[in-house]
Motif scaffolding. Structure first.
Motif, PDB file in Angstrom:
ATOM      1  N   ASN A   1     -10.547  -2.010  -1.443  1.00  0.00           N
ATOM      2  CA  ASN A   1      -9.091  -1.852  -1.535  1.00  0.00           C
ATOM      3  C   ASN A   1      -8.484  -2.336  -0.221  1.00  0.00           C
ATOM      4  O   ASN A   1      -8.585  -1.653   0.799  1.00  0.00           O
ATOM      5  CB  ASN A   1      -8.765  -0.369  -1.783  1.00  0.00           C
TER       6      ASN A   1
ATOM      7  N   ALA B   1     -10.324  12.444   3.607  1.00  0.00           N
ATOM      8  CA  ALA B   1     -11.392  11.525   4.043  1.00  0.00           C
ATOM      9  C   ALA B   1     -10.883  10.085   4.144  1.00  0.00           C
ATOM     10  O   ALA B   1     -11.542   9.239   4.745  1.00  0.00           O
ATOM     11  CB  ALA B   1     -12.567  11.601   3.065  1.00  0.00           C
ATOM     12  N   ILE B   2      -9.725   9.805   3.551  1.00  0.00           N
ATOM     13  CA  ILE B   2      -9.249   8.418   3.519  1.00  0.00           C
ATOM     14  C   ILE B   2      -8.741   7.998   4.896  1.00  0.00           C
ATOM     15  O   ILE B   2      -7.827   8.612   5.454  1.00  0.00           O
ATOM     16  CB  ILE B   2      -8.161   8.240   2.436  1.00  0.00           C
ATOM     17  N   GLY B   3      -9.362   6.973   5.441  1.00  0.00           N
ATOM     18  CA  GLY B   3      -8.937   6.389   6.716  1.00  0.00           C
ATOM     19  C   GLY B   3      -9.114   7.309   7.915  1.00  0.00           C
ATOM     20  O   GLY B   3      -8.642   7.003   9.007  1.00  0.00           O
TER      21      GLY B   3
ATOM     22  N   HIS C   1      -3.742   5.957  -6.557  1.00  0.00           N
ATOM     23  CA  HIS C   1      -4.284   6.110  -5.194  1.00  0.00           C
ATOM     24  C   HIS C   1      -3.458   7.190  -4.479  1.00  0.00           C
ATOM     25  O   HIS C   1      -2.253   7.292  -4.684  1.00  0.00           O
ATOM     26  CB  HIS C   1      -4.198   4.779  -4.444  1.00  0.00           C
TER      27      HIS C   1
ATOM     28  N   GLU D   1      -2.314   7.395  -1.619  1.00  0.00           N
ATOM     29  CA  GLU D   1      -1.170   6.915  -0.831  1.00  0.00           C
ATOM     30  C   GLU D   1       0.052   6.729  -1.719  1.00  0.00           C
ATOM     31  O   GLU D   1       1.185   6.886  -1.294  1.00  0.00           O
ATOM     32  CB  GLU D   1      -1.545   5.602  -0.119  1.00  0.00           C
TER      33      GLU D   1
ATOM     34  N   GLY E   1     -14.808   7.461  -2.720  1.00  0.00           N
ATOM     35  CA  GLY E   1     -14.015   6.718  -1.741  1.00  0.00           C
ATOM     36  C   GLY E   1     -13.536   7.624  -0.621  1.00  0.00           C
ATOM     37  O   GLY E   1     -13.183   8.788  -0.867  1.00  0.00           O
ATOM     38  N   GLY E   2     -13.519   7.101   0.606  1.00  0.00           N
ATOM     39  CA  GLY E   2     -13.045   7.849   1.763  1.00  0.00           C
ATOM     40  C   GLY E   2     -13.970   7.634   2.932  1.00  0.00           C
ATOM     41  O   GLY E   2     -15.052   8.214   2.997  1.00  0.00           O
ATOM     42  N   SER E   3     -13.530   6.715   3.844  1.00  0.00           N
ATOM     43  CA  SER E   3     -14.268   6.448   5.089  1.00  0.00           C
ATOM     44  C   SER E   3     -15.715   6.027   4.877  1.00  0.00           C
ATOM     45  O   SER E   3     -16.603   6.389   5.671  1.00  0.00           O
ATOM     46  CB  SER E   3     -14.194   7.666   6.032  1.00  0.00           C
ATOM     47  N   VAL E   4     -15.978   5.285   3.778  1.00  0.00           N
ATOM     48  CA  VAL E   4     -17.330   4.735   3.599  1.00  0.00           C
ATOM     49  C   VAL E   4     -17.514   3.597   4.603  1.00  0.00           C
ATOM     50  O   VAL E   4     -16.663   2.715   4.728  1.00  0.00           O
ATOM     51  CB  VAL E   4     -17.552   4.217   2.160  1.00  0.00           C
TER      52      VAL E   4
ATOM     53  N   GLU F   1     -11.629  10.415  -4.394  1.00  0.00           N
ATOM     54  CA  GLU F   1     -11.269  10.108  -3.007  1.00  0.00           C
ATOM     55  C   GLU F   1     -10.587  11.322  -2.378  1.00  0.00           C
ATOM     56  O   GLU F   1      -9.372  11.520  -2.556  1.00  0.00           O
ATOM     57  CB  GLU F   1     -10.296   8.926  -2.969  1.00  0.00           C
TER      58      GLU F   1
ATOM     59  N   LEU G   1     -15.255   3.071  -3.642  1.00  0.00           N
ATOM     60  CA  LEU G   1     -13.978   2.400  -3.401  1.00  0.00           C
ATOM     61  C   LEU G   1     -13.802   2.444  -1.882  1.00  0.00           C
ATOM     62  O   LEU G   1     -13.740   3.515  -1.292  1.00  0.00           O
ATOM     63  CB  LEU G   1     -12.843   3.136  -4.125  1.00  0.00           C
ATOM     64  N   VAL G   2     -13.776   1.269  -1.293  1.00  0.00           N
ATOM     65  CA  VAL G   2     -13.825   1.158   0.169  1.00  0.00           C
ATOM     66  C   VAL G   2     -12.510   0.569   0.667  1.00  0.00           C
ATOM     67  O   VAL G   2     -12.088  -0.495   0.202  1.00  0.00           O
ATOM     68  CB  VAL G   2     -14.997   0.238   0.595  1.00  0.00           C
TER      69      VAL G   2
ATOM     70  N   GLY H   1     -10.673   0.453   4.581  1.00  0.00           N
ATOM     71  CA  GLY H   1     -10.764  -0.309   5.827  1.00  0.00           C
ATOM     72  C   GLY H   1     -12.023  -1.150   5.971  1.00  0.00           C
ATOM     73  O   GLY H   1     -11.960  -2.309   6.414  1.00  0.00           O
TER      74      GLY H   1
ATOM     75  N   LYS I   1      -5.406  -2.710   0.506  1.00  0.00           N
ATOM     76  CA  LYS I   1      -4.091  -2.108   0.791  1.00  0.00           C
ATOM     77  C   LYS I   1      -3.101  -3.200   1.213  1.00  0.00           C
ATOM     78  O   LYS I   1      -3.092  -4.262   0.631  1.00  0.00           O
ATOM     79  CB  LYS I   1      -4.216  -1.000   1.838  1.00  0.00           C
TER      80      LYS I   1
HETATM   81  C1  PEP Z   1      -9.015   4.003   0.152  1.00  0.00           C
HETATM   82  O1  PEP Z   1      -7.889   3.882   0.626  1.00  0.00           O
HETATM   83  O2  PEP Z   1      -9.184   3.885  -1.071  1.00  0.00           O
HETATM   84  C2  PEP Z   1     -10.107   4.284   1.071  1.00  0.00           C
HETATM   85  C3  PEP Z   1     -11.211   4.773   0.587  1.00  0.00           C
HETATM   86  O3  PEP Z   1      -9.873   4.029   2.398  1.00  0.00           O
HETATM   87  P1  PEP Z   1     -10.924   4.126   3.623  1.00  0.00           P
HETATM   88  O4  PEP Z   1     -12.236   3.572   3.119  1.00  0.00           O
HETATM   89  O5  PEP Z   1     -10.328   3.292   4.693  1.00  0.00           O
HETATM   90  O6  PEP Z   1     -11.033   5.569   3.961  1.00  0.00           O
END
Ligand code: PEP
Length: 252
Positions: free
Chosen positions: A12, A173-175, A99, A101, A212-215, A169, A233-234, A236, A14
């Motif tokens: 993703n 954990a996201i970003g 998502h 966000e 998903g979340g900071s993978v 997600e 779901l990745v 950054g 973004k």
């Molecule tokens: C996302 O926004 O879907 C996400 C998982 O972001 P990040 O990997 O940067 O945490």
């Protein structure tokens, strides 16, 4: 059952990427060699401005292109919005909906997310439905309740399990660089799987449930090999081909 599902690695992007970013996509395509593409599916979701160019570049490669959102309608007067049919026409094969966000920043409800997922199905695309709890909800031990409620409210009637992807997600954990433990991820994915089975019966075995979340490359093996995880779901870490490919190569 998990063995029957082909893992999906989705990036993703973004609100990142300009025309020159096609070079990064080319590096991702170059890294999806025969060994990797024999094992997993790959999807890159760039911003709207890049969908058509990315789809043209990725055509015939193992990398599919997806969108990050859509309007629920097909052709309505809604200045600035884009429909699932437009994404399909531009070359996308999937749409991320719900998502966090968008849920938080644009006040998107489960009902709106459900309508957007229905739009993706209407256009014949995959719908990647995102769900996840906030930090306060996790601390209050409400994760399973919150995720279960989002899931029930965000999947439309008539959803096809093959075209549905769920992305768990956790919002916190996201970003953030923070991640749940593999056991916590498996607990939530197990609950999601159970709800999918209640809804779709044996057909639920076709629905992939992503984390998903900071993978990142350092934590990918632990998170992606956790029970009930069918890919990631990745955010950054998908912006750089090298990092995204290191994560994906966990499956080799
Ligand atoms: C996302 O926004 O879907 C996400 C998982 O972001 P990040 O990997 O940067 O945490």
């Amino acid at each position: 059952m998990a063995a029957a599902r082909r893992p999906l690695m989705a990036g993703n992007w973004k609100m990142n990427g300009l025309g020159a970013s096609i070079a990064e996509l080319s590096r991702i395509i170059g890294g999806f060699d025969a060994a990797l593409s024999a094992r997993i599916d790959c999807l890159i979701c760039p911003p709207a401005t890049l969908i058509a160019a990315f789809a043209a570049r990725a055509k015939g490669s193992p990398v599919a292109i997806g969108a990050q959102d859509c309007h629920p309608g097909a052709a309505v007067a809604f200045t600035g919005d884009l429909s699932a049919e437009m994404w399909k026409d531009a070359g996308a094969s999937a749409i991320i909906v719900g998502h966090s966000e968008r849920r938080a920043g644009h006040g998107e409800s489960d009902a709106l997310v459900r309508a957007k997922a229905a739009a993706a199905f209407r256009a014949g695309l995959l719908a990647i439905v995102c769900v996840g709890e906030s930090k306060a909800e996790r601390e209050a031990k409400r994760t399973l309740e919150v995720v279960g409620r989002q899931l029930a409210g965000s999947i439309p009637d008539g959803a096809t399990p093959q075209r549905l992807v769920v992305a768990y997600e956790p919002v916190w954990a996201i970003g953030s660089g923070l991640t749940p433990t593999a056991a916590d991820v498996s607990e939530v994915h197990g609950m999601v799987r159970g709800e999918l089975v209640k809804r779709f019966g044996a057909g639920a075995g076709a629905t992939r449930v992503l984390y998903g979340g900071s993978v990142k490359a350092e934590n990918a093996a632990a998170l992606l090999k956790a029970a009930e995880v069918d890919g990631a779901l990745v955010g950054g870490a998908s912006l750089k081909a090298k990092e995204f490919l290191s994560i994906s190569n966990v499956y080799i």
